[in-house]
Design an enzyme around this catalytic site. Structure first.
Site, PDB file in Angstrom:
ATOM      1  N   LYS A  28       8.214   8.967  -4.627  1.00 43.40           N
ATOM      2  CA  LYS A  28       6.786   8.699  -4.833  1.00 43.40           C
ATOM      3  C   LYS A  28       6.106  10.001  -5.205  1.00 43.40           C
ATOM      4  O   LYS A  28       6.583  11.086  -4.834  1.00 43.40           O
ATOM      5  CB  LYS A  28       6.179   8.174  -3.530  1.00 43.40           C
ATOM      6  CG  LYS A  28       4.897   7.394  -3.707  1.00 43.40           C
ATOM      7  CD  LYS A  28       5.159   5.928  -4.003  1.00 43.40           C
ATOM      8  CE  LYS A  28       3.869   5.174  -4.208  1.00 43.40           C
ATOM      9  NZ  LYS A  28       4.118   3.751  -4.462  1.00 43.40           N
ATOM     10  N   TYR A  43      -5.264 -11.769  -6.645  1.00 44.45           N
ATOM     11  CA  TYR A  43      -5.729 -12.757  -7.622  1.00 44.45           C
ATOM     12  C   TYR A  43      -4.568 -13.646  -8.108  1.00 44.45           C
ATOM     13  O   TYR A  43      -4.663 -14.868  -8.117  1.00 44.45           O
ATOM     14  CB  TYR A  43      -6.388 -12.043  -8.823  1.00 44.45           C
ATOM     15  CG  TYR A  43      -6.620 -12.956  -9.992  1.00 44.45           C
ATOM     16  CD1 TYR A  43      -7.696 -13.829 -10.012  1.00 44.45           C
ATOM     17  CD2 TYR A  43      -5.731 -12.977 -11.069  1.00 44.45           C
ATOM     18  CE1 TYR A  43      -7.894 -14.704 -11.073  1.00 44.45           C
ATOM     19  CE2 TYR A  43      -5.916 -13.837 -12.139  1.00 44.45           C
ATOM     20  CZ  TYR A  43      -7.000 -14.700 -12.136  1.00 44.45           C
ATOM     21  OH  TYR A  43      -7.175 -15.567 -13.185  1.00 44.45           O
ATOM     22  N   GLY A  46      -7.694  -8.601  -5.421  1.00 47.38           N
ATOM     23  CA  GLY A  46      -7.583  -7.648  -6.527  1.00 47.38           C
ATOM     24  C   GLY A  46      -6.422  -7.999  -7.437  1.00 47.38           C
ATOM     25  O   GLY A  46      -6.134  -9.182  -7.679  1.00 47.38           O
ATOM     26  N   ASN A  47      -5.716  -6.991  -7.925  1.00 47.19           N
ATOM     27  CA  ASN A  47      -4.660  -7.226  -8.917  1.00 47.19           C
ATOM     28  C   ASN A  47      -3.597  -8.197  -8.427  1.00 47.19           C
ATOM     29  O   ASN A  47      -3.242  -9.147  -9.113  1.00 47.19           O
ATOM     30  CB  ASN A  47      -3.999  -5.894  -9.290  1.00 47.19           C
ATOM     31  CG  ASN A  47      -4.965  -5.010 -10.048  1.00 47.19           C
ATOM     32  OD1 ASN A  47      -5.840  -5.494 -10.736  1.00 47.19           O
ATOM     33  ND2 ASN A  47      -4.811  -3.707  -9.899  1.00 47.19           N
ATOM     34  N   GLY A  52      -8.162  -9.729   0.218  1.00 52.67           N
ATOM     35  CA  GLY A  52      -8.084  -8.888  -0.983  1.00 52.67           C
ATOM     36  C   GLY A  52      -7.688  -9.733  -2.180  1.00 52.67           C
ATOM     37  O   GLY A  52      -6.579 -10.283  -2.229  1.00 52.67           O
TER      38      GLY A  52
HETATM   39  P1  NAD Z   1      -6.120  -3.749  -5.793  1.00 48.90           P
HETATM   40  O1  NAD Z   1      -6.867  -2.494  -5.527  1.00 48.90           O
HETATM   41  O2  NAD Z   1      -6.145  -4.315  -7.174  1.00 48.90           O
HETATM   42  O3  NAD Z   1      -6.665  -4.912  -4.827  1.00 48.90           O
HETATM   43  C1  NAD Z   1      -6.995  -4.704  -3.500  1.00 48.90           C
HETATM   44  C2  NAD Z   1      -8.252  -5.511  -3.234  1.00 48.90           C
HETATM   45  O4  NAD Z   1      -8.590  -5.380  -1.852  1.00 48.90           O
HETATM   46  C3  NAD Z   1      -9.477  -5.009  -4.007  1.00 48.90           C
HETATM   47  O5  NAD Z   1     -10.086  -6.102  -4.702  1.00 48.90           O
HETATM   48  C4  NAD Z   1     -10.382  -4.429  -2.939  1.00 48.90           C
HETATM   49  O6  NAD Z   1     -11.779  -4.591  -3.235  1.00 48.90           O
HETATM   50  C5  NAD Z   1      -9.980  -5.249  -1.731  1.00 48.90           C
HETATM   51  N1  NAD Z   1     -10.273  -4.631  -0.439  1.00 48.90           N
HETATM   52  C6  NAD Z   1     -10.298  -3.319  -0.109  1.00 48.90           C
HETATM   53  N2  NAD Z   1     -10.643  -3.181   1.176  1.00 48.90           N
HETATM   54  C7  NAD Z   1     -10.822  -4.426   1.677  1.00 48.90           C
HETATM   55  C8  NAD Z   1     -11.171  -4.948   2.950  1.00 48.90           C
HETATM   56  N3  NAD Z   1     -11.438  -4.150   3.980  1.00 48.90           N
HETATM   57  N4  NAD Z   1     -11.227  -6.290   3.097  1.00 48.90           N
HETATM   58  C9  NAD Z   1     -10.995  -7.103   2.056  1.00 48.90           C
HETATM   59  N5  NAD Z   1     -10.675  -6.677   0.832  1.00 48.90           N
HETATM   60  C10 NAD Z   1     -10.592  -5.359   0.646  1.00 48.90           C
HETATM   61  O7  NAD Z   1      -4.647  -3.497  -5.270  1.00 48.90           O
HETATM   62  P2  NAD Z   1      -3.313  -4.355  -5.522  1.00 48.90           P
HETATM   63  O8  NAD Z   1      -2.581  -3.755  -6.655  1.00 48.90           O
HETATM   64  O9  NAD Z   1      -3.624  -5.798  -5.536  1.00 48.90           O
HETATM   65  O10 NAD Z   1      -2.511  -3.963  -4.213  1.00 48.90           O
HETATM   66  C11 NAD Z   1      -2.801  -4.571  -2.960  1.00 48.90           C
HETATM   67  C12 NAD Z   1      -1.783  -4.127  -1.947  1.00 48.90           C
HETATM   68  O11 NAD Z   1      -0.478  -4.472  -2.406  1.00 48.90           O
HETATM   69  C13 NAD Z   1      -1.739  -2.614  -1.681  1.00 48.90           C
HETATM   70  O12 NAD Z   1      -1.425  -2.423  -0.326  1.00 48.90           O
HETATM   71  C14 NAD Z   1      -0.594  -2.150  -2.555  1.00 48.90           C
HETATM   72  O13 NAD Z   1      -0.003  -0.957  -2.055  1.00 48.90           O
HETATM   73  C15 NAD Z   1       0.357  -3.317  -2.435  1.00 48.90           C
HETATM   74  N6  NAD Z   1       1.302  -3.431  -3.552  1.00 48.90           N
HETATM   75  C16 NAD Z   1       0.868  -3.622  -4.820  1.00 48.90           C
HETATM   76  C17 NAD Z   1       1.802  -3.728  -5.843  1.00 48.90           C
HETATM   77  C18 NAD Z   1       1.371  -3.976  -7.262  1.00 48.90           C
HETATM   78  O14 NAD Z   1       2.206  -4.368  -8.083  1.00 48.90           O
HETATM   79  N7  NAD Z   1       0.108  -3.797  -7.610  1.00 48.90           N
HETATM   80  C19 NAD Z   1       3.179  -3.637  -5.571  1.00 48.90           C
HETATM   81  C20 NAD Z   1       3.588  -3.459  -4.257  1.00 48.90           C
HETATM   82  C21 NAD Z   1       2.642  -3.347  -3.247  1.00 48.90           C
END
Ligand code: NAD
Length: 364
Positions: free
Chosen positions: A80, A188, A184-185, A182
């Site tokens: 990382k 959703y 987000g990405n 949450g």
């Molecule tokens: P993201 O930032 O797109 O989405 C996270 C969402 O959580 C955001 O919309 C944010 O506004 C919301 N959020 C933040 N604090 C909050 C709270 N206190 N209560 C409710 N909502 C809150 O991130 P992502 O890419 O969707 O990743 C989400 C999680 O998944 C992270 O922990 C990330 O490490 C993990 N993850 C993501 C991926 C990936 O492919 N993107 C892969 C493995 C793990």
């Protein structure tokens, strides 16, 4: 922190710091383990309050990647990078932004293939395009495997179905209520899969825009962020933050299953896995659930180039791996996170052992 002591205790290989005074780049890369292949893990930009926090974060995240890729059956080790800085400042000036990411690319090039980077929190595909101008050791590029989030969500959906099969004897989520923290990405896309199969969604987010999207598209009900734990639901899907299964939240929970995309869901695994078990809640190990993204980028590294159909087939195997972990944990009386850790460690050990066999010019 006693860094060498920590590295020795958890089997780390390398911790590197890089500074470029012209762009202000301060990057730290950790390579945890390369037994299975090059260490792969994204680059996170964060305004850490101090260097110690950044180092602790990169160490923890790199080790997590070793376990994730090992359990996913990939020929990848764990690594990382973190960059100390404010992403809004880096993005403000286009010339500085290009130079910043190209400087980072040159640093990654210097690691000579032991580490491969990708997007993570606060980094974009465009940032990786700049990195790619200086090194081939970067994945998740546009036109290739792209944004990993939909693939991560797909793996989480398959995991969630496997949990339903294990608990209810039927893997359909139709009529089940899922509390998604949450949107987000990844959240959703998970909501999309769940809605398409007929689940009821209760969601929270701190962004109104992101809430509106799932309300309008999938008819989700909304609760305040602090109320998500107490929702009367079948499944709690953490898709935002780590450490949300903790001593404050677990007593509030009414779900039967915890399965979401977030990393490090259990605040203190030894303590909180027991609390969940005592409440009859099944915990789906996070790095098994959210491996879809890394499986997808792995296919970008294959000699024939990225093959989406092959990546999707591999991601869908998460369903069976999850069932294995849940069944073995039940048979052995171990926690699910311990079972997943052991399966990952066993694979690394077995592959380390076969690599002691001389191949006289074989593939590697
Ligand atoms: P993201 O930032 O797109 O989405 C996270 C969402 O959580 C955001 O919309 C944010 O506004 C919301 N959020 C933040 N604090 C909050 C709270 N206190 N209560 C409710 N909502 C809150 O991130 P992502 O890419 O969707 O990743 C989400 C999680 O998944 C992270 O922990 C990330 O490490 C993990 N993850 C993501 C991926 C990936 O492919 N993107 C892969 C493995 C793990």
């Amino acid at each position: 922190m006693d860094k060498f002591g920590y590295m020795e205790q958890y089997g780390y290989e390398q911790l590197s710091m890089f500074h470029d005074k012209h762009t202000g780049l301060k990057a730290i890369t950790c390579i945890h383990n390369t037994v299975l292949g090059p260490a792969l893990g994204g680059t996170r930009v964060w305004n850490y309050t101090n260097e110690e926090d950044a180092i602790e974060d990169v160490l923890r995240l790199a080790r997590g990647m070793t376990y994730k890729s090992a359990l996913a059956g990939l020929e990848l080790g764990g690594g990382k990078s973190v960059i100390i800085g404010d992403v809004s400042v880096i993005r403000k000036d286009p010339v500085r932004r290009e130079a910043f990411w190209r400087a980072f690319g040159r640093y990654i090039a210097g690691l000579n293939g032991r580490y491969i980077t990708a997007e993570d929190v606060n980094t974009s595909t465009q940032d990786m395009v700049y990195v790619n101008l200086e090194t081939d050791n970067v994945v998740g590029l546009p036109g290739r495997s792209g944004d990993p989030s939909p693939y991560t969500a797909r793996g989480a959906f398959k995991s969630l179905k496997a949990c339903c099969k294990f608990i209810y004897g039927d893997d359909s989520v139709k009529g089940k209520t899922v509390a998604v923290q949450g949107t987000g990405n990844t959240g959703y896309y998970l909501c999309k899969y769940l809605h398409e199969e007929g689940a009821n969604l209760v969601v929270c987010d701190i962004s109104q825009e992101r809430i509106d999207r799932v309300v309008n598209e999938f008819g989700a009900k909304v609760v305040a962020p602090d109320d998500i734990y107490a929702v009367d639901c079948d499944i709690y899907a953490p898709c935002a933050l780590g450490a949300t299964a903790n001593s404050d939240t677990i007593p509030q929970m009414k779900c039967k299953i915890i399965c979401g995309t977030a990393n490090n869901v259990l605040k203190d695994p030894a303590v909180h896995a027991k609390m969940l078990e005592d409440k009859g809640i099944t915990y789906a190990p996070d790095y098994l659930v959210n491996a879809g993204g890394v499986i997808n980028v792995f296919y970008e590294l294959q000699p024939g180039g990225y093959d989406e159909a092959a990546a999707l087939r591999d991601i869908d195997r998460i369903y069976y791996r999850m069932l294995d972990v849940l069944n073995i944990a039940k048979e052995t009386g171990k926690y699910t996170y311990e079972t997943a850790d052991k399966m990952a460690e066993d694979r690394i050990e077995a592959m380390k052992n076969i690599k002691s066999i001389m191949t006289c010019g074989g593939r590697k």
